[in-house]
Write a protein that holds these residues in place. Sequence first.
Motif, mmCIF file in Angstrom:
data_model
loop_
_atom_site.group_PDB
_atom_site.id
_atom_site.type_symbol
_atom_site.label_atom_id
_atom_site.label_comp_id
_atom_site.label_asym_id
_atom_site.label_seq_id
_atom_site.Cartn_x
_atom_site.Cartn_y
_atom_site.Cartn_z
ATOM 1 N N UNK A 70 2.719 5.793 43.417
ATOM 2 C CA UNK A 70 4.167 6.036 43.515
ATOM 3 C C UNK A 70 4.845 5.850 42.162
ATOM 4 N N UNK A 71 4.518 4.734 41.517
ATOM 5 C CA UNK A 71 5.142 4.445 40.235
ATOM 6 C C UNK A 71 4.804 5.522 39.212
ATOM 7 N N UNK A 79 0.844 14.087 39.013
ATOM 8 C CA UNK A 79 1.424 14.743 40.199
ATOM 9 C C UNK A 79 0.350 14.841 41.250
ATOM 10 N N UNK A 89 -0.345 14.809 34.214
ATOM 11 C CA UNK A 89 0.551 15.829 33.666
ATOM 12 C C UNK A 89 0.358 15.923 32.156
ATOM 13 N N UNK A 100 11.611 7.271 29.111
ATOM 14 C CA UNK A 100 12.995 7.118 29.523
ATOM 15 C C UNK A 100 13.410 7.804 30.807
ATOM 16 N N UNK A 101 13.478 9.108 30.814
ATOM 17 C CA UNK A 101 14.039 9.800 31.952
ATOM 18 C C UNK A 101 15.499 9.443 32.092
ATOM 19 N N UNK A 102 16.182 9.366 31.003
ATOM 20 C CA UNK A 102 17.576 8.950 31.089
ATOM 21 C C UNK A 102 17.703 7.585 31.728
ATOM 22 N N UNK A 103 16.692 6.757 31.507
ATOM 23 C CA UNK A 103 16.739 5.427 32.096
ATOM 24 C C UNK A 103 17.580 4.514 31.228
ATOM 25 N N UNK A 254 17.546 13.208 26.695
ATOM 26 C CA UNK A 254 17.249 12.637 27.999
ATOM 27 C C UNK A 254 16.249 13.502 28.730
ATOM 28 N N UNK A 255 15.577 12.856 29.629
ATOM 29 C CA UNK A 255 14.658 13.600 30.468
ATOM 30 C C UNK A 255 15.104 13.473 31.907
ATOM 31 N N UNK A 256 15.175 14.612 32.554
ATOM 32 C CA UNK A 256 15.537 14.600 33.958
ATOM 33 C C UNK A 256 14.298 14.852 34.778
ATOM 34 N N UNK A 257 14.277 14.299 35.941
ATOM 35 C CA UNK A 257 13.148 14.582 36.798
ATOM 36 C C UNK A 257 13.637 14.839 38.203
ATOM 37 N N UNK A 258 12.998 15.781 38.827
ATOM 38 C CA UNK A 258 13.363 16.079 40.213
ATOM 39 C C UNK A 258 13.045 14.877 41.082
ATOM 40 N N UNK A 259 13.946 14.589 41.979
ATOM 41 C CA UNK A 259 13.632 13.480 42.882
ATOM 42 C C UNK A 259 12.642 13.999 43.931
ATOM 43 N N UNK A 261 10.952 12.136 46.390
ATOM 44 C CA UNK A 261 10.976 11.476 47.694
ATOM 45 C C UNK A 261 9.602 11.284 48.318
ATOM 46 N N UNK B 102 21.628 12.112 36.792
ATOM 47 C CA UNK B 102 20.930 12.950 35.844
ATOM 48 C C UNK B 102 19.787 13.669 36.504
ATOM 49 N N UNK B 104 17.848 16.770 38.321
ATOM 50 C CA UNK B 104 17.776 18.149 37.935
ATOM 51 C C UNK B 104 18.453 19.072 38.934
ATOM 52 N N UNK B 105 18.581 18.632 40.149
ATOM 53 C CA UNK B 105 19.168 19.477 41.171
ATOM 54 C C UNK B 105 20.573 19.935 40.791
ATOM 55 N N UNK B 196 9.577 20.498 37.899
ATOM 56 C CA UNK B 196 9.493 19.054 38.097
ATOM 57 C C UNK B 196 10.561 18.303 37.314
ATOM 58 N N UNK B 197 11.084 18.933 36.251
ATOM 59 C CA UNK B 197 12.073 18.230 35.452
ATOM 60 C C UNK B 197 12.423 18.996 34.204
ATOM 61 N N UNK B 198 13.141 18.346 33.303
ATOM 62 C CA UNK B 198 13.534 19.002 32.070
ATOM 63 C C UNK B 198 13.780 17.970 30.986
ATOM 64 N N UNK B 199 13.468 18.345 29.767
ATOM 65 C CA UNK B 199 13.862 17.544 28.621
ATOM 66 C C UNK B 199 15.102 18.165 28.015
ATOM 67 N N UNK B 200 16.017 17.319 27.584
ATOM 68 C CA UNK B 200 17.269 17.858 27.100
ATOM 69 C C UNK B 200 17.728 17.149 25.840
ATOM 70 N N UNK B 234 2.881 20.048 36.186
ATOM 71 C CA UNK B 234 1.819 19.740 35.239
ATOM 72 C C UNK B 234 2.349 19.418 33.845
ATOM 73 N N UNK B 257 20.186 5.050 36.081
ATOM 74 C CA UNK B 257 19.938 3.903 36.935
ATOM 75 C C UNK B 257 18.715 3.173 36.437
#
Lengths: 261, 261
Positions: A70-71, A79, A89, A100-103, A254-259, A261, B102, B104-105, B196-200, B234, B257
């Motif tokens: 999960x982590x 993935x 990945x 980060x992931x915008x963390x 920043x890096x965004x990631x799809x949630x 779930x 942040x 991606x949706x 899966x996500x994006x870098x920005x 990937x 967060x």
Amino acid sequence: MRSVRKGAPGGKVRRSEHRRQTGPAHQRLSEDLRSALEEGRFKMGEQMPTEVELAETYGVSRQTVRRAFQDLVGEGLVYRVAGRGTFPTNFSQQRHYVRSIGAIEDLQAFAGTEMELLQRIELIPEEEAALRLELPTKVVAALALRRFYEGAPFGLTHVYLPPELGQRLAESEALPAKGVGTVIGTLEKLMPGTVAGANQVITAVPTPAEVAPLIDGEAGEPCLRTDRTYFDTEGTPVELAISFYNSERYSYRLQMRRRTT
Amino acid sequence: MRSVRKGAPGGKVRRSEHRRQTGPAHQRLSEDLRSALEEGRFKMGEQMPTEVELAETYGVSRQTVRRAFQDLVGEGLVYRVAGRGTFPTNFSQQRHYVRSIGAIEDLQAFAGTEMELLQRIELIPEEEAALRLELPTKVVAALALRRFYEGAPFGLTHVYLPPELGQRLAESEALPAKGVGTVIGTLEKLMPGTVAGANQVITAVPTPAEVAPLIDGEAGEPCLRTDRTYFDTEGTPVELAISFYNSERYSYRLQMRRRTT
DNA sequence: AAGTGGTCTAGACCACCAT
DNA sequence: TGGTGGTCTAGACCACTTC
């Protein structure tokens, strides 16, 4: 369900079978896997060990292995596809990848940069800041600082705090006049709760004339402004930071990631 | 472990006991709780039902309740303290709260804005874009579009795709000349994998002269530039989008967060 | 048909918090 | 001391992919 011997009690058993270290088993496992991934010990295209395999070799249950994965999924290192398996990945191969992931941790660290206090903390009336901190009064604790990278200034920040927290910060004298670290990082050690996150608004503005000389910029030239409100677990604002960054020396990543779930 | 009757098989049992809906039990539970929170059905300061209580009233195991709460914690709707309980955050009360973080949706949705195709998709040589898409060749598929809010243009975007994906997008004719939606949203339906996500990277730049008239801005005036690289599970890049936003009409908002693990 | 991850259960022990 | 969330287990069924 009978319970003759029943599952080993959580957490403490088998303490010495694998690298003991500290913390829960799922955490040790995920750390092991993270290291392996970062060292490229799993070949790019193909499959990592299955849950059952890992459960056996580590002597834990399948659920614990899942918890560890999960982590890793959350960090974008692997993935998983039901029916096929678990795969590394691209990011897992890049050592020193951006965690980060915008963390929020990154902002707190601001790795490799230094700060210099421009204005010591003091109580001032500031209606807008008070409003944004959801305070009942108009008085806030305020301070200002510059941020340096490799000796050159690139950012100016005005920080506003609830008076009570400002008081505590001032008394602690934990904030150095110059050095590494951040206000929010220092503040957290003095707070009752913990910092849970921040809301941020990023805009492009002309560099204000009074700011320009402080960040080696020219007045009117584009600069990045960020308005950041930190909040604790309950959602209560604990700090408002308004920053101006020299756009030639700083860009926001920043890096965004799809949630998932 | 004896297995006389053993736990009900996953997923299908008790289908009709609570709101059936679709999907896993933990998902239904978390949706119920989310609704309750957004409607303010749990009073601010104090404790939500415990895991055991919810497990009983919903007829599920404690683990399933925990799984549901995981999602809510991840969304910042509640926080949990071992030994004390689970509590709603400030955010849970704000209806229509920002779900994003942040995520991606939001970018995919770009709610309430419209797009207008300026330049239909075509194959062009573009070394830098090809490099950033990690392509072996220098040729990329490119297109350009404007984004409108309430009838006024506020952003210009150049989109670059791997030729193969661009081909598929062109053939599908799924991208309207004008309308809502995004390229990446359209693209995802045509892709093998998922985004899966994006870098920005966000920077403040002077509005380029050729861009200014298209976004109702003045050349040289500060504008926000975002360089966004979307990647699949990937980690392979699937789209590069370079955008310029009129800084008076658009600011970049995000919520960070802390990773709670 | 075999293997994989996704879901679920019933029960257990722990650390921590409030009383 | 009793309650809460955090961790863990052993076993089960499922949907899906691959062979």
